[in-house]
Design an enzyme around this catalytic site. Structure first.
Site, PDB file in Angstrom:
ATOM      1  CB  THR A 151       9.469  42.061  46.960  1.00  0.00           C
ATOM      2  OG1 THR A 151      10.164  42.523  47.940  1.00  0.00           O
ATOM      3  CG2 THR A 151       8.004  41.649  47.336  1.00  0.00           C
ATOM      4  CB  ALA A 154      12.655  36.142  45.216  1.00  0.00           C
ATOM      5  CG  ASP A 159      30.286  29.488  48.222  1.00  0.00           C
ATOM      6  OD1 ASP A 159      30.115  29.475  46.889  1.00  0.00           O
ATOM      7  OD2 ASP A 159      31.194  29.925  48.731  1.00  0.00           O
ATOM      8  CG  HIS A 160      26.305  31.362  43.686  1.00  0.00           C
ATOM      9  ND1 HIS A 160      26.923  32.272  44.124  1.00  0.00           N
ATOM     10  CD2 HIS A 160      26.519  31.225  42.257  1.00  0.00           C
ATOM     11  CE1 HIS A 160      27.321  32.887  43.056  1.00  0.00           C
ATOM     12  NE2 HIS A 160      27.247  32.331  41.960  1.00  0.00           N
ATOM     13  CD  GLU A 187      31.799  38.726  38.349  1.00  0.00           C
ATOM     14  OE1 GLU A 187      30.820  38.829  38.141  1.00  0.00           O
ATOM     15  OE2 GLU A 187      32.347  38.822  39.517  1.00  0.00           O
ATOM     16  CG  HIS A 239      31.780  32.494  45.134  1.00  0.00           C
ATOM     17  ND1 HIS A 239      30.883  31.827  45.858  1.00  0.00           N
ATOM     18  CD2 HIS A 239      31.576  33.636  44.808  1.00  0.00           C
ATOM     19  CE1 HIS A 239      29.905  32.825  46.129  1.00  0.00           C
ATOM     20  NE2 HIS A 239      30.175  33.845  45.368  1.00  0.00           N
TER      21      HIS A 239
HETATM   22  C1  BG6 Z   1      28.300  36.679  43.883  1.00  0.00           C
HETATM   23  C2  BG6 Z   1      29.149  37.956  44.140  1.00  0.00           C
HETATM   24  O1  BG6 Z   1      28.715  35.844  45.149  1.00  0.00           O
HETATM   25  O2  BG6 Z   1      29.000  35.752  42.777  1.00  0.00           O
HETATM   26  C3  BG6 Z   1      28.946  38.839  42.722  1.00  0.00           C
HETATM   27  O3  BG6 Z   1      28.435  38.980  45.041  1.00  0.00           O
HETATM   28  C4  BG6 Z   1      29.413  38.133  41.657  1.00  0.00           C
HETATM   29  O4  BG6 Z   1      29.746  39.993  42.774  1.00  0.00           O
HETATM   30  C5  BG6 Z   1      28.925  36.507  41.612  1.00  0.00           C
HETATM   31  O5  BG6 Z   1      29.279  38.613  40.298  1.00  0.00           O
HETATM   32  C6  BG6 Z   1      29.570  35.593  40.434  1.00  0.00           C
HETATM   33  O6  BG6 Z   1      28.738  34.424  40.269  1.00  0.00           O
HETATM   34  P1  BG6 Z   1      28.864  33.809  38.912  1.00  0.00           P
HETATM   35  O7  BG6 Z   1      28.065  32.524  39.219  1.00  0.00           O
HETATM   36  O8  BG6 Z   1      28.171  34.424  37.948  1.00  0.00           O
HETATM   37  O9  BG6 Z   1      30.315  33.460  38.921  1.00  0.00           O
END
Ligand code: BG6
Length: 491
Positions: A14, A18, A178-179, A217, A241
């Protein structure tokens, strides 16, 4: 295809992740034929939703994410089921078990199960142990655990968490997300390095003078003040990251492109990071916190006035650092990193600065010969640029920088489910290369903990020390200036 046919159980279905990332990614995989028909998704969370409510929410999420929805939507939605669950109740897991068995029958799924934890980390251990004790991981197919950050708060808490989940899952069944590793151009670092004869031979302290990684950011902490104020930029971005990008840039070529070989080279690179002791901290690391200012012409409040943030918060929203890697390849080459909230622009890029020519023949004007740069644009643009020197088009023997740009994809891919789609795809296929191994997590925490400890010793009396909309505190420029370098500007 049998091996990729599975049930995906999303804990925290929820929630925001997701909705924004997982549902659109699963749909993209489905519509591209990557999932086939033998799969199911079970949403699990505390709320009392019906299967129908979940399906409506999934549909809404696809619309909001602006991806193209085809006429396979209704079929797609039939694969979704919901269960209301209390993560600390045994009975909930028994109910979940029955539902899994039911959908496995309905969609002829051979017992493969993916458990995705997209929720508050304090429950990760509890969930993992119930999954095992109630027999949910106990079937004929494979079991995998996908787990979101934060993976602990420091090394001791990460170890504790790891021990808890390892009770129920083997290391090779755990997919720590770790996206950034799902981003196209982060994956491309390896290709740029190891598939191009014009780069790899130069990739060392013989020809590279320094490396700069910037991930800036424009957003503040949004509605995550509660989490962020306890975390800060060092834990939120650097531990994961940024250090992952450092490892990919610094690692030795693996002997083959297998998960284990790549990971072991990354681990070696992280092991070579020179620890920063408390008394050296100010020479190597700079912390910042934003005050009020204007980001892209919009007035925004300072960090301490954000919701759920302590009015005297000592949390850093910006970090810059100089990392040294003590091995033959990198001795003497600083890796500068910086990341922060409420900066001038949203951009992630890596600049590799090559050493100057041994002698400058083109010194006639005040201009220096421009150093060669390789710029890897991670986001929002994706691509690479190379800065070379060409002849200035006049009568003087002077040079002028020429920039060669290759845009991988010029459309703005920000906030698309891209990275998650790739990572889900990999995890379903059983490819853990773009996930972090425990040893990487542990080494990263070890490095970051020392910096954090040093910072905890003394309060940051100068906070706030950068204006929202700027590129961070001026000390971040001094960090490079003391070595005779400067940050290359962001365009
Ligand atoms: C996340 C952090 O892992 O990565 C966020 O918790 C951050 O604080 C984000 O904004 C940044 O990801 P991206 O893909 O927008 O660079």
């Amino acid at each position: 295809k049998n091996q990729t046919s599975c049930t995906i159980v999303i804990f925290g279905a929820t929630g925001d992740l997701a909705k924004r990332k997982l549902f659109p990614s699963i749909y993209n995989l489905y519509t591209k034929g990557e999932l086939g028909e033998h799969f199911a998704v079970i949403g699990a969370a505390r709320r009392e939703w019906s299967h129908e409510t979940l399906r409506e929410k999934v549909e809404d999420s696809l619309k909001e994410s602006k991806i193209q929805v085809n006429d396979d939507l209704d079929d797609f939605l039939t694969h979704f089921h919901y269960i209301s669950l209390n993560v600390t109740s045994k009975e909930s897991y028994q109910n979940l078990h029955s539902l899994i068995t039911e959908v496995e029958g309905k969609f002829s799924i051979p017992g493969n199960r993916m458990f995705y934890l997209a929720m508050a980390p304090q429950f990760f251990g509890t969930i993992a142990s119930y999954l095992k004790s109630e027999g949910l991981t106990n079937e004929t197919g494979w079991n995998r655990l996908m787990i979101e950050k934060p993976f602990g708060h420091d090394l001791p808490s990460a170890k504790k968490l790891n021990n808890e989940i390892r009770e129920a899952f083997r290391e090779d069944e755990i997919y720590r997300i770790d996206h950034y590793l799902g981003k196209e151009m982060v994956q491309n670092i390896e290709v740029i390095r190891f598939a191009n004869a014009i780069f790899e031979p130069l990739w060392s302290n013989r020809y590279i003078s320094n490396v700069q990684i910037t991930s800036s950011e424009t957003l503040g902490v949004e509605e995550r003040g509660g989490y962020y104020d306890k975390s800060g930029a060092l834990r939120d971005m650097v531990q994961n990251h940024i250090l992952q990008m450092v490892a990919l840039l610094a690692m030795e070529p693996p002997i083959r492109l297998s998960t284990d070989e790549i990971r072991s080279e990354k681990i070696k690179a992280l092991r070579a990071l020179r620890p920063i002791s408390g008394d050296q901290i100010d020479q190597y690391f700079v912390r910042g916190q934003y005050g009020p200012g204007a980001v892209k012409n919009q007035e925004v409040p300072g960090y301490r006035s954000e919701p759920n943030v302590d009015a005297e918060s000592n949390t850093e929203t910006f970090v810059a650092g100089k990392l040294l890697i003590d091995n033959f390849r990198w001795a003497g080459v600083p890796f500068y990193i910086r990341t922060g909230k409420r900066m001038a622009e949203k951009s992630t890029k890596i600049v590799i600065q090559f050493k100057d020519m041994p002698m400058n023949l083109y010194y006639k004007s005040n201009d220096e010969v421009h150093p060669n740069l390789l710029i890897i644009h991670i986001q929002p643009e994706e691509g690479i640029s190379i800065v070379l020197n060409g002849e200035k088009l006049d009568y003087s023997p002077q040079t002028t920088p020429v920039k060669l740009d290759y845009a991988h994809n010029s459309t703005d891919k920000l906030n698309t489910p891209e990275a998650y789609e790739k990572l889900l795809h990999d995890a379903i296929k059983g490819d853990a290369t773009n996930f972090t191994h425990w040893d990487e997590v542990a080494l990263s925490w070890k490095y970051v903990d020392e910096i954090d400890n040093a910072w905890q010793q003394k309060k940051a009396t100068q906070f706030p020390n950068y204006e929202a909309g700027s590129m961070g505190p001026k000390e971040s420029d001094h960090l490079l200036a003391q070595d005779g370098f400067h940050w290359w500007s962001l365009d």
